[in-house]
Design an enzyme around this catalytic site. Structure first.
Site, PDB file in Angstrom:
ATOM      1  CG  ASP A  55      46.271 -90.389  30.712  1.00  0.00           C
ATOM      2  OD1 ASP A  55      46.529 -89.499  31.533  1.00  0.00           O
ATOM      3  OD2 ASP A  55      47.082 -90.856  29.896  1.00  0.00           O
TER       4      ASP A  55
HETATM    5  N1  URA Z   1      51.201 -92.210  32.033  1.00  0.00           N
HETATM    6  C1  URA Z   1      50.271 -91.862  31.119  1.00  0.00           C
HETATM    7  O1  URA Z   1      50.598 -91.434  30.008  1.00  0.00           O
HETATM    8  N2  URA Z   1      48.982 -92.015  31.450  1.00  0.00           N
HETATM    9  C2  URA Z   1      48.568 -92.509  32.619  1.00  0.00           C
HETATM   10  O2  URA Z   1      47.372 -92.641  32.844  1.00  0.00           O
HETATM   11  C3  URA Z   1      49.549 -92.860  33.564  1.00  0.00           C
HETATM   12  C4  URA Z   1      50.862 -92.696  33.243  1.00  0.00           C
END
Ligand code: URA
Length: 232
Positions: free
Chosen positions: A104
């Site tokens: 993310d």
């Molecule tokens: N899980 C998440 O919620 N975000 C990420 O970036 C990776 C795994």
């Protein structure tokens, strides 16, 4: 053996038109002599541009310490991207350099980037159960029994009907935990904690398969041998 104009364009040296101009202008050598015909077929290891060997004529594999605020997307409309941290020439390569799964925008840590698409598929396929280790900081104390929920293979994410595969949670502090997953569903860590009533305020990935982020500084990358995962 590949056409020299195609080769240079695919390695990000410039458009087909631009690299043809360089070739016809004598800036490109193959096997020690100027290759002035763009259709000449060459062995990439024998090519020099302005006297320099080609920039990574083979496939690329890079480990990046992703900073917060960058997206794993090639769409400029989504904001600054992780690809902008790579050399400009690599950003123009074709096949393009892509991330192995996504983190993310606000997640930090270990991200692999490669132009070997088979590697992306292998490392992201749930079938291969590649371990991914995250450190999560929460907005409240870890609930009692959350380890068992994650480990039991019964954690159901909002909007989904198949529970998550068993995951390991290790408590580090009252609001901090290390979570090991073998899947990579959309926003999975945040949604697993949300299913238990917790918000994630910070998320960092420290490991993918046998690779550790180590002391690679934030925003920096290092090259890995392309065969890094071949026998693992
Ligand atoms: N899980 C998440 O919620 N975000 C990420 O970036 C990776 C795994």
């Amino acid at each position: 053996m590949q056409r020299i104009d195609q080769l240079l364009a695919s390695l990000g040296y410039g458009s087909r038109r631009e690299v043809r101009d360089w070739i016809e202008g004598g800036r490109v050598q193959a096997g020690g002599v100027a290759a002035r015909d763009p259709s000449t077929r060459v062995d990439p290891s024998q090519v020099l541009v302005d006297g320099e060997p080609l920039d990574h004529p083979g496939e690329l594999l890079v480990m990046l310490h992703k900073p917060a605020g960058r997206v794993c997307s090639h769409d400029p409309g989504e904001g600054p991207s992780v690809y902008g941290l790579l050399p400009e020439r690599w950003q123009r390569r074709n096949p393009p350099v892509a991330s192995v799964g996504r983190l993310d925008k606000e997640t930090t840590g270990l991200l692999l980037l490669t132009d070997r698409s088979a590697l992306v598929h292998r490392l992201t396929s749930p079938k291969h159960k590649v371990a991914k280790v995250y450190r999560a900081t929460l907005d409240r104390d870890l609930p009692a029994g959350i380890e068992e929920v994650f480990a039991g293979g019964a954690c159901l994410l909002e909007g989904e009907t198949t529970p998550c595969a068993p995951a390991t949670l290790r408590r580090i502090g009252p609001r901090e935990a290390e979570v090991t997953l073998t899947e990579g569903r959309y926003h999975q860590v945040r949604r697993m904690f949300a299913s238990q009533g917790c918000g994630v305020t910070d998320l960092h990935r420290s490991r993918l398969g046998h690779l550790e982020l180590g002391d690679l500084p934030v925003g920096c990358w290092r090259e890995l041998p392309i065969n890094t995962f071949d026998t693992k």
